[in-house]
Design a protein around this motif. Structure first.
Motif, short mmCIF file in Angstrom:
data_model
loop_
_atom_site.label_atom_id
_atom_site.label_comp_id
_atom_site.label_asym_id
_atom_site.label_seq_id
_atom_site.Cartn_x
_atom_site.Cartn_y
_atom_site.Cartn_z
N PRO A 185 -9.01 -2.14 -0.58
CA PRO A 185 -7.97 -1.89 0.42
C PRO A 185 -7.03 -3.08 0.48
O PRO A 185 -7.46 -4.22 0.66
CB PRO A 185 -8.78 -1.74 1.73
CG PRO A 185 -10.15 -1.35 1.28
CD PRO A 185 -10.37 -2.07 -0.03
N LEU A 227 -4.60 4.74 7.44
CA LEU A 227 -4.28 3.48 6.76
C LEU A 227 -3.54 2.47 7.62
O LEU A 227 -3.16 1.41 7.12
CB LEU A 227 -3.47 3.77 5.49
CG LEU A 227 -4.15 4.64 4.43
CD1 LEU A 227 -3.25 4.81 3.21
CD2 LEU A 227 -5.50 4.08 4.02
N TRP A 234 -0.72 -2.18 7.93
CA TRP A 234 -0.98 -1.14 6.94
C TRP A 234 -1.80 -1.68 5.77
O TRP A 234 -1.65 -2.84 5.39
CB TRP A 234 0.34 -0.61 6.38
CG TRP A 234 1.07 0.33 7.28
CD1 TRP A 234 2.07 0.00 8.16
CD2 TRP A 234 0.91 1.75 7.37
NE1 TRP A 234 2.52 1.12 8.80
CE2 TRP A 234 1.84 2.21 8.33
CE3 TRP A 234 0.08 2.67 6.74
CZ2 TRP A 234 1.96 3.56 8.68
CZ3 TRP A 234 0.19 4.01 7.07
CH2 TRP A 234 1.12 4.44 8.03
N ASP A 237 -4.84 2.35 -0.03
CA ASP A 237 -6.21 2.68 -0.46
C ASP A 237 -6.35 2.51 -1.97
O ASP A 237 -6.54 3.47 -2.72
CB ASP A 237 -6.61 4.09 -0.01
CG ASP A 237 -5.66 5.17 -0.47
OD1 ASP A 237 -4.45 4.91 -0.59
OD2 ASP A 237 -6.12 6.32 -0.71
#
Length: 254
Positions: A185, A227, A234, A237
Protein backbone atom coordinates in the motif's frame (compact mmCIF):
# COMPACT_ATOMS: atom_id res chain seq x y z
CA UNK A 1 -5.88 1.32 -23.50
CA UNK A 2 -4.05 3.97 -25.47
CA UNK A 3 -0.43 4.85 -24.77
CA UNK A 4 0.21 7.09 -21.79
CA UNK A 5 1.48 10.53 -22.81
CA UNK A 6 4.14 11.06 -20.15
CA UNK A 7 4.89 14.54 -18.89
CA UNK A 8 8.06 14.75 -16.79
CA UNK A 9 6.89 17.72 -14.72
CA UNK A 10 3.52 16.15 -13.86
CA UNK A 11 5.23 12.84 -13.09
CA UNK A 12 7.69 14.53 -10.71
CA UNK A 13 4.83 16.30 -8.95
CA UNK A 14 2.47 13.34 -8.56
CA UNK A 15 4.69 10.25 -8.71
CA UNK A 16 8.11 10.96 -7.22
CA UNK A 17 7.34 8.15 -4.75
CA UNK A 18 8.00 5.66 -7.58
CA UNK A 19 11.72 6.36 -7.68
CA UNK A 20 11.90 7.05 -3.95
CA UNK A 21 10.63 3.51 -3.28
CA UNK A 22 13.02 1.97 -5.81
CA UNK A 23 16.10 1.69 -3.60
CA UNK A 24 15.36 -1.89 -2.43
CA UNK A 25 15.56 -2.91 -6.09
CA UNK A 26 18.91 -1.12 -6.42
CA UNK A 27 20.08 -3.08 -3.37
CA UNK A 28 18.92 -6.32 -5.00
CA UNK A 29 20.90 -5.35 -8.10
CA UNK A 30 23.99 -4.93 -5.89
CA UNK A 31 25.86 -2.76 -8.42
CA UNK A 32 29.64 -2.90 -8.39
CA UNK A 33 31.73 0.14 -9.22
CA UNK A 34 32.94 -0.02 -12.81
CA UNK A 35 30.09 -2.22 -14.07
CA UNK A 36 28.06 -1.22 -17.12
CA UNK A 37 24.34 -1.09 -16.35
CA UNK A 38 21.35 -0.32 -18.56
CA UNK A 39 18.41 1.43 -16.87
CA UNK A 40 15.41 0.21 -18.86
CA UNK A 41 12.66 2.82 -18.71
CA UNK A 42 14.77 5.37 -16.87
CA UNK A 43 12.06 8.04 -16.74
CA UNK A 44 13.43 11.39 -15.61
CA UNK A 45 16.62 9.73 -14.36
CA UNK A 46 16.05 9.94 -10.60
CA UNK A 47 17.16 6.34 -9.99
CA UNK A 48 19.64 6.42 -12.88
CA UNK A 49 21.48 9.21 -11.09
CA UNK A 50 21.62 7.14 -7.91
CA UNK A 51 23.18 4.27 -9.86
CA UNK A 52 25.72 6.64 -11.41
CA UNK A 53 26.63 7.91 -7.93
CA UNK A 54 27.59 4.33 -7.00
CA UNK A 55 30.37 4.40 -9.58
CA UNK A 56 28.78 2.31 -12.33
CA UNK A 57 28.74 3.19 -16.03
CA UNK A 58 24.99 3.62 -16.40
CA UNK A 59 23.00 4.28 -19.57
CA UNK A 60 19.26 4.98 -19.61
CA UNK A 61 16.57 4.51 -22.23
CA UNK A 62 12.93 5.56 -22.23
CA UNK A 63 10.18 5.91 -24.82
CA UNK A 64 9.09 9.37 -23.62
CA UNK A 65 10.87 12.37 -25.07
CA UNK A 66 9.75 14.48 -22.10
CA UNK A 67 11.34 12.02 -19.68
CA UNK A 68 14.54 11.68 -21.71
CA UNK A 69 14.90 15.46 -21.85
CA UNK A 70 14.54 15.66 -18.07
CA UNK A 71 17.09 12.85 -17.56
CA UNK A 72 19.57 14.49 -19.95
CA UNK A 73 19.25 17.72 -17.96
CA UNK A 74 20.67 15.77 -15.00
CA UNK A 75 23.78 15.16 -17.10
CA UNK A 76 23.00 11.47 -17.64
CA UNK A 77 23.79 9.47 -20.80
CA UNK A 78 20.36 8.51 -22.14
CA UNK A 79 18.56 7.76 -25.39
CA UNK A 80 15.03 7.64 -26.70
CA UNK A 81 14.13 3.99 -27.36
CA UNK A 82 11.21 1.56 -27.36
CA UNK A 83 11.59 -1.18 -24.74
CA UNK A 84 10.03 -3.70 -27.12
CA UNK A 85 12.77 -3.39 -29.74
CA UNK A 86 15.93 -1.45 -28.97
CA UNK A 87 19.39 -1.75 -30.51
CA UNK A 88 22.20 0.04 -28.68
CA UNK A 89 25.26 -1.57 -30.32
CA UNK A 90 26.65 -2.38 -26.88
CA UNK A 91 26.10 -4.95 -24.15
CA UNK A 92 25.94 -4.59 -20.39
CA UNK A 93 26.81 -6.40 -17.19
CA UNK A 94 23.26 -5.86 -15.90
CA UNK A 95 19.87 -4.48 -16.88
CA UNK A 96 17.89 -2.68 -14.18
CA UNK A 97 14.24 -1.69 -14.41
CA UNK A 98 11.77 -0.14 -11.98
CA UNK A 99 8.01 0.37 -12.47
CA UNK A 100 8.25 -0.11 -16.22
CA UNK A 101 7.50 -3.65 -17.38
CA UNK A 102 3.79 -3.43 -16.55
CA UNK A 103 3.51 -0.95 -19.45
CA UNK A 104 4.75 -3.49 -22.00
CA UNK A 105 2.52 -4.47 -24.91
CA UNK A 106 4.64 -7.56 -25.63
CA UNK A 107 6.61 -8.95 -22.70
CA UNK A 108 8.40 -11.53 -24.86
CA UNK A 109 9.70 -8.84 -27.23
CA UNK A 110 10.83 -6.73 -24.28
CA UNK A 111 12.69 -9.54 -22.50
CA UNK A 112 14.26 -10.64 -25.81
CA UNK A 113 15.61 -7.10 -26.26
CA UNK A 114 17.02 -7.22 -22.72
CA UNK A 115 18.63 -10.61 -23.32
CA UNK A 116 20.56 -9.55 -26.40
CA UNK A 117 22.06 -6.58 -24.54
CA UNK A 118 23.57 -8.64 -21.70
CA UNK A 119 26.94 -10.29 -21.32
CA UNK A 120 26.87 -14.02 -20.62
CA UNK A 121 25.92 -14.39 -16.98
CA UNK A 122 24.54 -10.84 -16.92
CA UNK A 123 21.89 -9.87 -14.38
CA UNK A 124 18.32 -8.74 -15.06
CA UNK A 125 16.86 -7.16 -11.92
CA UNK A 126 13.71 -5.16 -11.43
CA UNK A 127 10.30 -4.51 -9.99
CA UNK A 128 6.94 -3.76 -11.56
CA UNK A 129 3.23 -4.25 -10.98
CA UNK A 130 2.28 -7.85 -10.24
CA UNK A 131 -0.92 -9.87 -10.01
CA UNK A 132 -3.55 -7.93 -8.05
CA UNK A 133 -1.90 -4.54 -8.54
CA UNK A 134 -4.36 -1.61 -8.31
CA UNK A 135 -7.33 -4.01 -8.41
CA UNK A 136 -9.55 -1.58 -6.50
CA UNK A 137 -8.51 1.40 -8.62
CA UNK A 138 -9.17 -0.42 -11.91
CA UNK A 139 -12.57 -1.62 -10.65
CA UNK A 140 -13.52 1.94 -9.62
CA UNK A 141 -12.54 3.30 -13.03
CA UNK A 142 -14.70 0.70 -14.76
CA UNK A 143 -17.63 1.47 -12.47
CA UNK A 144 -17.26 5.23 -13.00
CA UNK A 145 -17.16 4.76 -16.78
CA UNK A 146 -20.29 2.60 -16.64
CA UNK A 147 -22.13 5.15 -14.49
CA UNK A 148 -21.22 7.82 -17.04
CA UNK A 149 -22.50 5.64 -19.90
CA UNK A 150 -19.17 5.81 -21.71
CA UNK A 151 -17.47 2.91 -23.56
CA UNK A 152 -15.53 0.63 -21.24
CA UNK A 153 -11.74 1.11 -21.43
CA UNK A 154 -9.39 -1.70 -22.33
CA UNK A 155 -6.76 -1.98 -19.61
CA UNK A 156 -3.57 -3.37 -21.11
CA UNK A 157 -1.37 -3.23 -18.01
CA UNK A 158 0.73 -6.37 -17.62
CA UNK A 159 0.39 -7.67 -14.04
CA UNK A 160 1.59 -11.30 -14.04
CA UNK A 161 1.89 -13.87 -11.28
CA UNK A 162 5.44 -14.91 -10.34
CA UNK A 163 5.04 -18.21 -12.17
CA UNK A 164 3.83 -16.46 -15.33
CA UNK A 165 6.78 -14.08 -15.41
CA UNK A 166 9.25 -16.80 -14.46
CA UNK A 167 8.09 -18.75 -17.53
CA UNK A 168 8.85 -15.71 -19.72
CA UNK A 169 12.33 -15.38 -18.22
CA UNK A 170 12.97 -19.08 -18.72
CA UNK A 171 11.86 -18.91 -22.36
CA UNK A 172 14.50 -16.25 -23.04
CA UNK A 173 17.43 -17.99 -21.38
CA UNK A 174 17.30 -16.62 -17.84
CA UNK A 175 17.67 -18.53 -14.59
CA UNK A 176 15.51 -16.96 -11.89
CA UNK A 177 17.39 -16.35 -8.66
CA UNK A 178 14.43 -14.82 -6.81
CA UNK A 179 10.91 -13.68 -7.65
CA UNK A 180 8.10 -12.61 -5.32
CA UNK A 181 4.91 -10.61 -5.03
CA UNK A 182 5.11 -7.80 -2.47
CA UNK A 183 1.85 -6.14 -1.31
CA UNK A 184 2.76 -2.48 -0.82
CA UNK A 185 0.00 0.00 0.00
CA UNK A 186 1.60 3.21 -1.20
CA UNK A 187 0.87 6.71 0.14
CA UNK A 188 -0.13 9.19 -2.56
CA UNK A 189 1.23 12.66 -1.72
CA UNK A 190 -1.12 14.42 -4.19
CA UNK A 191 -4.09 12.15 -3.57
CA UNK A 192 -6.03 9.79 -5.80
CA UNK A 193 -6.88 12.54 -8.27
CA UNK A 194 -3.19 13.21 -8.89
CA UNK A 195 -2.52 9.48 -9.33
CA UNK A 196 -5.35 9.06 -11.84
CA UNK A 197 -4.28 12.08 -13.86
CA UNK A 198 -0.73 10.71 -14.06
CA UNK A 199 -1.23 6.98 -14.61
CA UNK A 200 -4.79 6.39 -15.84
CA UNK A 201 -4.87 9.24 -18.31
CA UNK A 202 -5.24 7.10 -21.47
CA UNK A 203 -8.55 5.50 -20.42
CA UNK A 204 -10.44 8.68 -21.36
CA UNK A 205 -8.90 9.15 -24.81
CA UNK A 206 -11.55 10.21 -27.29
CA UNK A 207 -14.01 11.38 -24.63
CA UNK A 208 -14.92 15.05 -24.15
CA UNK A 209 -12.90 16.75 -21.42
CA UNK A 210 -15.96 17.29 -19.24
CA UNK A 211 -16.85 13.59 -19.41
CA UNK A 212 -13.30 12.64 -18.44
CA UNK A 213 -13.51 14.98 -15.44
CA UNK A 214 -16.81 13.46 -14.28
CA UNK A 215 -15.36 9.95 -14.58
CA UNK A 216 -12.31 10.95 -12.53
CA UNK A 217 -14.52 12.53 -9.86
CA UNK A 218 -16.76 9.44 -9.71
CA UNK A 219 -13.75 7.12 -9.43
CA UNK A 220 -12.30 9.15 -6.56
CA UNK A 221 -15.64 9.07 -4.74
CA UNK A 222 -15.99 5.30 -5.21
CA UNK A 223 -12.47 4.72 -3.86
CA UNK A 224 -12.79 6.86 -0.74
CA UNK A 225 -14.15 4.10 1.57
CA UNK A 226 -11.35 1.68 0.60
CA UNK A 227 -8.25 3.81 0.02
CA UNK A 228 -8.68 7.06 1.99
CA UNK A 229 -8.23 7.16 5.76
CA UNK A 230 -10.17 9.32 8.22
CA UNK A 231 -7.51 12.04 8.04
CA UNK A 232 -7.96 12.30 4.27
CA UNK A 233 -4.73 10.51 3.30
CA UNK A 234 -4.78 8.31 0.22
CA UNK A 235 -2.95 5.06 -0.57
CA UNK A 236 -2.77 3.09 -3.82
CA UNK A 237 -3.40 -0.66 -3.58
CA UNK A 238 -0.05 -1.62 -5.08
CA UNK A 239 1.25 -5.17 -5.40
CA UNK A 240 4.77 -5.32 -6.81
CA UNK A 241 6.60 -8.19 -8.49
CA UNK A 242 10.32 -8.07 -7.67
CA UNK A 243 12.78 -10.32 -9.49
CA UNK A 244 16.44 -11.18 -9.92
CA UNK A 245 17.47 -13.29 -12.91
CA UNK A 246 20.77 -14.24 -14.54
CA UNK A 247 21.35 -14.97 -18.19
CA UNK A 248 22.13 -18.63 -18.73
CA UNK A 249 25.54 -19.34 -20.30
CA UNK A 250 25.29 -20.35 -23.93
CA UNK A 251 25.67 -24.08 -24.56
CA UNK A 252 28.40 -24.63 -27.13
CA UNK A 253 27.86 -27.19 -29.85
CA UNK A 254 29.62 -30.55 -29.88
Amino acid sequence: MAENKWDAQRYAQNARFVSNLGMPVVELLAPVSGESILDLGCGDGALTAKLAALGVHVFGIDSSQSMITAAAQRGLPVALADMHDFHLNRIFDAVFTNAVLHWTQDIHATVASVQRHLHAGGRFVGEFGGFGNIAAIATAIRAAVELEGAPQPTFSWYYPTPSEFKAVLDAHGFDTISIELIPRPTPLPTGMSGWLRTFAQPFGDGLPAEVQERILDRAVTLLQPALQDKEGNWVADYVRLRFHAVQRPAISGA
